[in-house]
Design an enzyme around this catalytic site. Structure first.
Site, short mmCIF file in Angstrom:
data_model
loop_
_atom_site.label_atom_id
_atom_site.label_comp_id
_atom_site.label_asym_id
_atom_site.label_seq_id
_atom_site.Cartn_x
_atom_site.Cartn_y
_atom_site.Cartn_z
N ASP A 271 -6.47 -14.08 -31.17
CA ASP A 271 -7.18 -14.87 -30.17
C ASP A 271 -7.48 -14.03 -28.92
OD1 ASP A 271 -8.18 -16.89 -28.62
OD2 ASP A 271 -6.40 -18.18 -28.74
N GLY B 40 -16.93 -17.24 -30.80
CA GLY B 40 -18.34 -17.02 -31.17
C GLY B 40 -19.06 -16.01 -30.29
N ASP C 45 -12.98 -24.29 -27.94
CA ASP C 45 -12.04 -25.19 -28.63
C ASP C 45 -12.57 -26.60 -28.90
OD1 ASP C 45 -10.55 -22.98 -28.06
OD2 ASP C 45 -8.85 -24.07 -27.23
C1 GLA Z 1 -7.22 -20.76 -27.43
C2 GLA Z 1 -7.62 -21.03 -28.87
C3 GLA Z 1 -6.88 -22.27 -29.37
C4 GLA Z 1 -5.37 -22.04 -29.26
C5 GLA Z 1 -4.99 -21.69 -27.83
C6 GLA Z 1 -3.55 -21.25 -27.73
O1 GLA Z 1 -7.66 -21.76 -26.57
O2 GLA Z 1 -8.99 -21.20 -28.98
O3 GLA Z 1 -7.23 -22.53 -30.72
O4 GLA Z 1 -5.00 -21.00 -30.14
O5 GLA Z 1 -5.80 -20.62 -27.32
O6 GLA Z 1 -3.19 -20.83 -26.45
#
Ligand code: GLA
Length: 389
Positions: free
Chosen positions: A147, A196, A217
């Site tokens: 991430d 993306g 998200d």
């Molecule tokens: C980001 C990701 C989420 C999750 C959080 C965790 O926002 O997009 O899916 O993994 O971090 O902190």
């Protein structure tokens, strides 16, 4: 040398020499399982993960295909003097947890970031990629969600407004972890999560990604789920066996949407050949949630071996028709009503070649033949999901 041999040689020389998603294992069909974030977020503990594994088995979800148990952010502890990452007190023994999950016929996923910090402020993998991949392999990890988080700030600081530099930094960071996973020698599904940016779908497979988030998200609301889901149209050419667009994890069962809205969510994700990662508390599932998550026909639609992501073929305001080509020359079609009242679709839609064909309604299990005389009625925030039989 003949002309065609010359051409072959040129093509071979031009072909990318870097790592590709095909070097990675699995994900011939979109990954299925559970992820801790949508329900437990930062509170997740080892006990929650064990309970999720137990529930996957007891509910029948494992046997329906949900095999990955994915721990999201907040498992991370500190690094020791050698730089090796350790778990925090919520996860006392990751190896024992992996053994437990594996003993149930499931696989364990973990989470990290190419930046120094994860989105929740925990330790990321920046400049420890090989070491971390080795640690994950030693624990028995089968899946990594990687991430962006604080790596985005590094890109901003170093590349500024130079888009090409930013995109190159981004790709290099994801590729680096891919190579680290390969070097660690344990097959892991590799999931990119950088929302993306930089048209990730165009380069993710070559950088080793088996799936890549295409948006920011999801939330457990009708508006957010539909905004994300319906905006996937156009990305279908980038999906296929081993490499999938990821419109984020499921919210089914988290309580923010009505039954028909969760059916739209599940239907749309199946039409999109999206990863099906349940995001609810599996130990407390209503019969309704189980029925949605374990609708075998809808799962089969998602997991169709051809791996062709569906696309929108028709739109009229809030009414949309999507089709998905399936193996065996069959087709699935979804009539979505995003509007606020029941709507009738035109029975003579010329874009559809389904007249006279035998179709199964994947939610009611009723068979029907469209004869062009009756309108196709879909309630508000609803879907009619049909598959050719
Ligand atoms: C980001 C990701 C989420 C999750 C959080 C965790 O926002 O997009 O899916 O993994 O971090 O902190």
């Amino acid at each position: 040398m003949t002309g065609s041999w010359t051409l072959c040689l040129i093509v071979a020389l031009l072909a990318p020499m870097g790592p590709t998603a095909q070097d990675s294992p699995a994900s011939a069909t979109p990954p299925m399982g559970w992820n801790s974030w949508n329900h437990f977020a930062e509170k997740v503990t080892e006990a929650d993960v064990r309970a999720a594994a137990d529930a996957l088995v007891a509910s029948g979800m494992r046997d329906a295909g949900y095999v990955y148990v994915n721990i999201d952010d907040t498992w991370e502890g500190k690094r020791d003097a050698q730089g090796i990452i350790h778990t925090n007190e919520k996860f006392p023994d990751m190896k024992a947890l992996a053994d437990y999950v594996h003993s149930k016929g499931l696989k364990l996923g973990i989470y990290s970031s190419p930046g120094p910090k994860t989105c929740a402020g925990y330790e990321g993998s920046y400049s420890h990629e090989e070491q971390d991949a080795r640690t994950y392999a030693n624990w028995g990890i089968d899946y990594l969600k990687y991430d962006q988080c604080s790596f985005g700030d590094m890109i901003k600081r170093q590349a500024g407004s130079d888009l090409d530099r930013a995109a190159a930094m981004q790709r290099a960071a994801y590729e680096k972890m891919h190579l680290a996973i390969l070097k660690a020698g344990r097959p892991m599904v590799y999931s990119f999560c950088q929302y993306g940016l930089y048209g990730v779908w165009r380069w993710a497979p070559e950088a080793g990604g088996n799936l890549w988030r295409t948006t920011d998200d999801i939330k457990d609301t009708w508006d957010r789920m539909t905004l994300i889901g319906f905006q996937q149209d156009g990305l279908e050419k980038f999906a296929g066996p081993g490499h999938w667009n990821d419109p984020d994890m499921l919210e089914v069962g988290n309580g923010g949407m009505k039954r028909s809205e969760y059916e739209v969510h599940m239907s749309l994700w199946a039409m999109l050949s999206a990863p099906l990662l349940a995001g609810n508390d599996l130990s407390k599932m209503s019969p309704e949630t189980k029925a949605i998550l374990m609708n075998r026909d809808v799962i089969a639609l998602d997991q169709d071996a051809l791996g062709r992501q569906g696309r929108r073929i028709w739109v009229e305001g809030p009414m949309e028709i999507w089709v998905k080509e399936l193996s065996g020359g069959k087709t699935a079609v979804a009539f979505f009503n995003r509007g606020e009242s029941t709507m009738n679709f035109d029975p003579n839609l010329s874009a559809l070649d389904l007249k006279g064909k035998h179709l199964l309604d994947l939610w009611t299990k009723k068979e029907l033949v469209l004869d062009g005389s009756a309108g196709i009625r879909v309630p508000k925030h609803g879907v009619l999901l049909l598959e050719q039989r």
